[in-house]
Write a protein that holds these residues in place. Structure first.
Motif, short mmCIF file in Angstrom:
data_model
loop_
_atom_site.label_atom_id
_atom_site.label_comp_id
_atom_site.label_asym_id
_atom_site.label_seq_id
_atom_site.Cartn_x
_atom_site.Cartn_y
_atom_site.Cartn_z
N GLN A 30 0.81 -1.21 0.00
CA GLN A 30 0.00 0.00 0.00
C GLN A 30 0.84 1.26 0.00
OE1 GLN A 30 -3.50 0.32 1.98
NE2 GLN A 30 -4.20 -1.67 1.28
N HIS A 31 1.92 1.28 0.81
CA HIS A 31 2.74 2.49 0.90
C HIS A 31 4.20 2.12 1.12
CE1 HIS A 31 -0.28 5.65 0.88
NE2 HIS A 31 -1.03 4.79 1.50
N ALA A 32 4.83 1.46 0.16
CA ALA A 32 6.26 1.17 0.26
C ALA A 32 7.04 2.43 -0.04
CB ALA A 32 6.65 0.07 -0.71
N ASP A 33 8.25 2.52 0.49
CA ASP A 33 9.06 3.73 0.36
C ASP A 33 9.81 3.75 -0.97
OD1 ASP A 33 10.18 6.09 1.05
OD2 ASP A 33 11.59 5.24 2.49
N ASP A 34 9.91 4.92 -1.59
CA ASP A 34 10.73 5.13 -2.78
C ASP A 34 12.18 5.31 -2.36
OD1 ASP A 34 8.40 7.32 -4.50
OD2 ASP A 34 8.58 5.15 -4.55
N ALA A 35 13.09 5.03 -3.30
CA ALA A 35 14.51 5.30 -3.03
C ALA A 35 14.72 6.81 -3.12
CB ALA A 35 15.38 4.59 -4.06
N GLY A 36 15.65 7.33 -2.34
CA GLY A 36 15.93 8.76 -2.37
C GLY A 36 17.16 9.08 -1.55
N ASP A 37 17.61 10.32 -1.65
CA ASP A 37 18.80 10.72 -0.92
C ASP A 37 18.55 10.80 0.58
OD1 ASP A 37 20.31 10.94 -3.24
OD2 ASP A 37 19.62 12.99 -3.58
N ALA A 128 -5.88 6.81 9.89
CA ALA A 128 -5.22 7.95 9.26
C ALA A 128 -3.71 7.73 9.06
CB ALA A 128 -5.44 9.21 10.10
N TRP A 129 -3.20 6.58 9.42
CA TRP A 129 -1.76 6.37 9.36
C TRP A 129 -1.18 6.41 7.95
CZ3 TRP A 129 2.04 3.96 12.95
CH2 TRP A 129 1.83 4.42 14.24
N PHE A 130 -2.00 6.19 6.95
CA PHE A 130 -1.50 6.22 5.58
C PHE A 130 -2.04 7.41 4.80
CE2 PHE A 130 -0.91 1.86 6.93
CZ PHE A 130 0.41 1.65 6.57
N GLU A 131 -2.56 8.39 5.51
CA GLU A 131 -2.98 9.64 4.89
C GLU A 131 -1.76 10.56 4.79
OE1 GLU A 131 -6.04 10.33 3.69
OE2 GLU A 131 -6.61 8.29 4.25
N TRP A 132 -1.54 11.11 3.61
CA TRP A 132 -0.37 11.95 3.38
C TRP A 132 -0.45 13.23 4.21
CZ3 TRP A 132 2.72 8.67 1.50
CH2 TRP A 132 2.33 7.77 0.53
N PHE A 133 0.70 13.67 4.75
CA PHE A 133 0.76 14.96 5.41
C PHE A 133 0.43 16.04 4.38
CE2 PHE A 133 4.19 12.89 8.21
CZ PHE A 133 3.28 12.58 9.21
N LEU A 134 -0.21 17.09 4.82
CA LEU A 134 -0.66 18.14 3.90
C LEU A 134 0.48 18.96 3.30
CD1 LEU A 134 -3.78 19.40 5.87
CD2 LEU A 134 -3.69 17.77 3.96
N ASN A 135 1.64 18.97 3.94
CA ASN A 135 2.74 19.82 3.46
C ASN A 135 3.81 19.06 2.67
OD1 ASN A 135 3.72 18.43 5.66
ND2 ASN A 135 4.87 20.14 6.48
N VAL A 136 3.49 17.85 2.19
CA VAL A 136 4.42 17.09 1.36
C VAL A 136 3.67 16.52 0.15
CG1 VAL A 136 5.95 16.45 3.26
CG2 VAL A 136 4.08 14.93 2.65
N GLU A 137 4.43 16.23 -0.89
CA GLU A 137 3.85 15.60 -2.07
C GLU A 137 3.68 14.10 -1.81
OE1 GLU A 137 2.91 16.87 -5.11
OE2 GLU A 137 3.17 18.82 -4.13
N PRO A 138 2.53 13.52 -2.18
CA PRO A 138 2.36 12.08 -2.02
C PRO A 138 3.35 11.31 -2.91
CG PRO A 138 0.28 13.15 -2.54
CD PRO A 138 1.36 14.17 -2.71
N ARG A 139 3.66 10.11 -2.51
CA ARG A 139 4.53 9.26 -3.31
C ARG A 139 3.74 8.70 -4.50
NH1 ARG A 139 9.13 8.94 -0.75
NH2 ARG A 139 9.18 8.94 1.50
N ASN A 140 4.46 8.32 -5.52
CA ASN A 140 3.87 7.73 -6.71
C ASN A 140 3.29 6.36 -6.36
OD1 ASN A 140 3.29 6.51 -9.13
ND2 ASN A 140 5.30 6.84 -10.03
N PRO A 141 1.97 6.17 -6.48
CA PRO A 141 1.38 4.89 -6.12
C PRO A 141 1.75 3.77 -7.09
CG PRO A 141 -0.27 6.34 -7.04
CD PRO A 141 0.98 7.14 -6.90
#
Length: 147
Positions: A30-37, A128-141
């Motif tokens: 449902q919400h795996a993490d993307d790779a990033g710096d 609500a644990w998988f609801e995106w914070f309002l001040n960040v861009e959601p990850r690509n599903p």
């Protein structure tokens, strides 16, 4: 971040990721993490996972895990090695979510409680644990699952 701190985090993340991938295989992605710096928590679940990674890495260093010995062999010493408090300040917008783990603050996850409103922490109820914070861009599903 110093090389030895990064190695400790890498070890902790690798072990925790194996557990997470097994969970995804069993329950779905449902919400795996993307790779990033730099990891940037975008929802309460990711924020909690990053806190767990830091605490797991700290324990690995404190307990002198054998798996760190090989990773540390060629890494330089640095005065800021394993500065977990600094990492917490850099990686998180705040540490509100840690209030959920205090028995004294039971019920604070509900945004309708006086205590939650006073602190302004928002909705940390399980739904609500998988609801995106309002001040960040959601990850690509559509990001791929990888191990």
């Amino acid at each position: 971040m110093t090389p030895r701190t990064a190695a400790a985090l890498w070890t902790a993340v690798g072990l925790l990721a194996d557990h997470a991938y097994d969970d995804v295989l069993e329950h779905g992605d449902q919400h795996a993490d993307d790779a990033g710096d730099w990891p940037e928590p975008r929802c309460p679940a990711e924020e909690t996972a990053l806190h767990l990674i830091l605490r797991y890495a700290e324990s690995a260093v404190d307990d002198d895990w054998a798996s760190l010995t090989g990773r540390y062999a060629d890494l330089p010493e640095h005065k800021d090695n394993h500065n977990w408090n600094m990492l917490t300040e850099i990686l998180f917008q705040d540490t509100d979510i840690l209030a959920l783990f205090s028995k004294r603050l039971d019920g604070i996850e509900d945004p309708d409680t006086d205590q939650n409103r006073k602190l302004g922490i928002g909705d940390y109820r399980p739904q609500a644990w998988f609801e995106w914070f309002l001040n960040v861009e959601p990850r690509n599903p559509g990001r791929p699952f990888r191990r």
